[in-house]
Every structure is written in structure tokens, then in C-alpha cells.
Design an enzyme around this catalytic site. Structure first.
Site, short mmCIF file in Angstrom:
data_model
loop_
_atom_site.label_atom_id
_atom_site.label_comp_id
_atom_site.label_asym_id
_atom_site.label_seq_id
_atom_site.Cartn_x
_atom_site.Cartn_y
_atom_site.Cartn_z
N SER A 10 0.82 -1.21 0.00
CA SER A 10 0.00 0.00 0.00
C SER A 10 0.86 1.26 0.00
O SER A 10 1.98 1.28 0.53
CB SER A 10 -0.90 0.01 1.24
N TYR A 36 -2.52 0.33 9.79
CA TYR A 36 -2.68 -0.34 8.49
C TYR A 36 -1.40 -0.21 7.66
O TYR A 36 -0.87 -1.19 7.15
CB TYR A 36 -3.85 0.27 7.73
N LYS A 72 -16.86 -1.61 1.86
CA LYS A 72 -15.85 -0.96 2.69
C LYS A 72 -16.42 0.07 3.65
O LYS A 72 -15.68 0.69 4.42
CB LYS A 72 -14.79 -0.30 1.80
#
Length: 216
Positions: A10, A36, A72
Site C-alpha cells: 500500500s 494499516y 468498505k
């Protein structure tokens, strides 16, 4: 077993971007802003430390936008959430951004992200197609401009309201992202990236308005 292995990293691993957003950067210099991003960063480091980067692919996805994200919830893109707010209220609420730093995000249409991922899955030869790669457009778009694209796609007048950034996001918010995709291009991916305005138009007209979504 000779199976092609690709995993999702990411752009969150880059943190605030003070050390750049190059997929060739020394991983020890990156400072993610949240759990995250830190998890993804630890995964990248583990794979590198194991000496596997020359055999597999890690894709550092930037801000992916497009159909299939309804599951999401609050982590949906501003396009998906903005569409619902505009449809219900006629206006869109955005965070008021600071003026003392670069602002904007690298948004990539999910169809392009899928095309890039598929290209790597099928490209099994050569060192150029292994390692960490940024998956983005390479172009920075402001939230205001993206909001304008949503209003335009819906055929409605622009009405944007601004609110302060919540305290719980301060210090964890990526104000700016921009993918350096030269490594991706050098590896051989040559397809054009869909411009944001066209991506939003396709998303709104062909998915959000007809309510085409993944069942949850």
C-alpha cells in the site's frame, strides 16, 4: 510449485511522503502514519529480509476508486460516499485542508488497478517484473477537483461545504500522495491510465446511478 505470487502492499507505507514515494526507496526510511500502513510496511520488510523480492511482486496500491467498494463502509472512496451525499442532500462535505503543505491524492480507477495486477500475474519472466511496484496514476488530483467531477457526472451544480479534520485523524492523515510509476513503465506496462474525469464519469453513470454493487 512455480506459482506466480503477488501480494497487496500500500501507498500507506510511505507515511507523510517526506522521504518521497518511490518504490525503489530504502524501506528503513519509511514511516507509516497508522497501523494499516505499518502492517503493510512490516510485510514488505519481512519479504525483503527473506530474500524473496526477486521472485515475487508487491503492489503498492495508491487511492483506488471504482465499482465494488460498497462493502468498505466508511473506508469507501470520496467518489462513492460523495455520490450518496450529493444524491441525498445536493451538497458534498469535505475536510478543510491546511494551506502550508502540498495537498492532493493520486487516485487510480479500479479497472486500471486490475489491468496492472493482471499484467504482473501473466508476466512471469525477467527480473524487471519482480519486487515492489507503485500502482497509481502518477498524477495528483485535489479533493475539490474530484468533487467537481462527481457533480459534473451527476449533472448537478457544485455545492461543497467544508468541515475541520477530526482530531482522531490528525497526525494519521495522508494529505498528499503521488506515485512514481517509472519502475512500472520500465518493467513493460505501457497501457494508458484512465484520466480521473473519465473514471468518475464511468463509475457514476455505469455503476453508482444504476446501483450496480457487490451483494453484502
Amino acid at each position: 510449485n512455480g506459482i506466480r505470487f503477488i501480494y497487496a502492499s500500500s501507498a500507506a507505507t510511505f507515511g507523510n511522503g517526506d522521504n518521497g514515494m518511490s518504490d525503489s526507496a530504502d524501506l528503513s526510511t519509511l514511516r507509516p502514519l497508522n497501523a494499516y500502513g505499518y502492517f503493510k510496511h512490516l510485510t514488505d520488510q519481512y519479504i525483503q529480509n527473506q530474500g524473496w523480492m526477486d521472485r515475487i511482486v508487491g503492489l503498492k496500491y495508491f487511492n483506488i476508486v471504482g465499482p465494488g467498494e460498497n462493502h468498505k463502509a466508511d473506508m469507501q472512496s470520496v467518489v462513492a460516499k460523495g455520490f450518496e451525499e450529493i444524491r441525498n442532500t445536493g451538497k458534498l462535505t469535505l475536510f478543510k485542508m491546511p494551506t502550508d503543505r502540498p495537498i492532493g491524492r493520486d487516485f487510480l480507477y479500479v479497472k486500471d488497478a486490475a489491468a496492472i495486477t493482471t499484467w504482473f500475474a501473466l508476466n512471469k519472466t525477467g527480473q524487471k517484473a519482480n519486487g515492489l511496484f507503485n500502482v497509481g496514476s502518477g498524477i495528483v488530483t485535489s479533493w475539490d477537483k474530484l468533487a467537481n467531477y462527481i457533480f459534473d457526472a451527476m449533472g448537478l451544480p457544485i455545492d461543497i461545504r467544508y468541515i475541520p479534520i477530526p482530531d482522531h485523524l490528525k497526525g494519521k492523515y495522508q494529505y498528499f500522495t503521488q506515485a512514481n510509476i517509472s519502475k512500472l513503465r520500465n518493467a513493460g506496462f505501457s497501457a494508458e491510465i484512465t484520466p480521473n474525469k473519465e473514471a468518475v464519469m464511468d463509475y457514476v453513470h455505469n455503476y453508482l446511478i444504476p446501483d450496480k454493487r457487490i451483494a453484502t
